[in-house]
Design an enzyme around this catalytic site. Structure first.
Site, PDB file in Angstrom:
ATOM      1  CG  ASN A  79      -1.861   1.265   1.152  1.00 55.15           C
ATOM      2  OD1 ASN A  79      -1.483   2.308   0.946  1.00 55.15           O
ATOM      3  ND2 ASN A  79      -2.806   1.187   1.603  1.00 55.15           N
ATOM      4  CD  GLU A 107      -4.718   4.764   0.973  1.00 50.09           C
ATOM      5  OE1 GLU A 107      -5.064   5.650   1.469  1.00 50.09           O
ATOM      6  OE2 GLU A 107      -3.870   3.878   1.436  1.00 50.09           O
ATOM      7  CE1 TYR A 179      -6.750   0.637   1.264  1.00 50.81           C
ATOM      8  CE2 TYR A 179      -7.868   2.088  -0.478  1.00 50.81           C
ATOM      9  CZ  TYR A 179      -7.001   1.940   1.111  1.00 50.81           C
ATOM     10  OH  TYR A 179      -7.107   3.047   1.852  1.00 50.81           O
ATOM     11  CG  ASP A 219      -4.490  -1.945   3.389  1.00 56.32           C
ATOM     12  OD1 ASP A 219      -4.971  -2.639   4.488  1.00 56.32           O
ATOM     13  OD2 ASP A 219      -4.577  -0.587   3.477  1.00 56.32           O
ATOM     14  CG  ASN A 221      -8.409  -1.160   5.722  1.00 61.07           C
ATOM     15  OD1 ASN A 221      -7.682  -0.544   6.257  1.00 61.07           O
ATOM     16  ND2 ASN A 221      -8.752  -0.640   4.298  1.00 61.07           N
ATOM     17  CG  ASP A 316       0.375   5.262   5.852  1.00 65.01           C
ATOM     18  OD1 ASP A 316       0.312   4.751   4.745  1.00 65.01           O
ATOM     19  OD2 ASP A 316      -0.728   5.970   5.908  1.00 65.01           O
TER      20      ASP A 316
END
Length: 326
Positions: A79, A107, A179, A219, A221, A316
């Site tokens: 990501n 992303e 994502y 990702d 999440n 990040d």
């Protein structure tokens, strides 16, 4: 195959400030349709360039399968938190150092007509899926071998406007880079995430799995287990660690898939892929494991290793790598 490792020694208890940093994911891009999400990508922060430190890193691996077959295929996933910001941080230097057969990125936050021409890389074919809303979500895929076919989205209109999924078909497997929607601050999108997206995405994965094995990366999440984030007790009702999100991910695994990292390292602590930008969370390793390689259980015989690269800067999130013997 690498041996299962013992759990790491207990870490000092976090301070109140550190707890605050762990609780707040602050994934600003994904506040959901009802949230106050920015529609333009913010300017790159004065963070370390991706190339910083890469030359001193060891990207080699001697990993093997359970039956002692050496790896011969590598997939990386990352990501990048904005592909233009990533480029400004020399993001493609990671691709040249890691040298994966496939690199999946999530992303991207960039419509296809605004993708920098510098994203083109010799030796790789690139595929992009963008959200209808500028500066939001999006996925990409670099591959040395041209896929048999490429599909964008999962075939359901209400899910396919945000550029969240690319599926590439190869001879021996499907590769899905995703994502997954964030439930947002205040869990404004939790119902959509768990009762709509997760249900339909699992059905999509199971349908692919009927045809040939599937590798899912990206990702996702969700921090599935307590050891997948620094402060589980404080985050029970925060996006990415609600019982609902964890349960839906568990259902996916129970339907015939494995979390490759936890399969190899079931007790390993302190391994994260995302850190908040607040209160030096990354320096203190106060983080979340939100990024995964998931695969069809029957494809486990080809698994050599599943590795996280926390030392690689530029987002990040950090990259993760899957080693396979095909």
């Amino acid at each position: 195959m690498p041996p299962k490792r013992k759990a790491a020694a207990a870490k000092p208890k976090a301070t109140a400030k550190e707890d605050t940093a762990a609780i707040e994911q602050t994934k600003e891009e994904d506040t959901g349709e009802n949230g106050a999400s920015s529609t333009t990508e913010p300017p790159p922060k004065l963070a370390k360039k991706v190339s910083d430190g890469l030359k001193s890193m060891d990207f080699s691996s001697t990993s093997k399968t359970e039956d002692e077959r050496a790896w011969n295929f590598k997939i990386a996933s990352w990501n990048v938190n904005g592909v233009r910001a990533w480029m400004n941080k020399d993001g493609l230097s990671y691709l040249s150092q890691e040298k994966p057969d496939i690199l999946c990125i999530q992303e991207t936050k960039c419509s296809q007509n605004k993708l920098p021409k510098e994203l083109n890389v010799d030796g790789y074919k690139a595929y992009w899926s963008s959200a209808q809303k500028e500066g939001y979500a999006g996925t990409g895929l670099y591959t040395k071998t041209e896929p048999i076919s490429v599909k964008y989205g999962i075939g359901i209109e209400k899910h396919d406007t945000e550029g969240r999924v690319i599926t590439a078909e190869y001879e021996k497997f499907y590769l899905v880079t995703a994502y997954i929607p964030n439930s947002g601050q205040g869990l404004v999108r939790l119902g959509y995430r768990t009762k709509e997206w997760d249900q339909d995405f699992m059905a999509y994965m199971k349908d692919l799995d009927k045809k040939k094995p599937v590798i899912l990366c990206g990702d996702l999440n969700v921090a599935h287990l307590d050891i997948d984030l620094t402060n589980p007790k404080q985050n029970k009702r925060n996006a990415g660690f609600t019982p609902e999100e964890r349960a839906e991910f568990g259902k996916l695994l129970e339907s015939g898939f494995i979390d490759t990292f936890r399969t190899l390292y079931p007790d390993k602590e302190g391994v994260y892929t995302f850190w908040s930008n607040f209160r030096q969370a990354r320096e203190k390793n106060i983080g979340w494991r939100l990024d995964y390689f998931v695969m069809s259980e029957r494809f486990k015989k080809n698994l050599c290793d599943s590795v996280v690269r926390p030392a690689v800067m530029g987002s990040d999130h950090c990259p993760l790598v899957l080693y396979l013997a095909l």
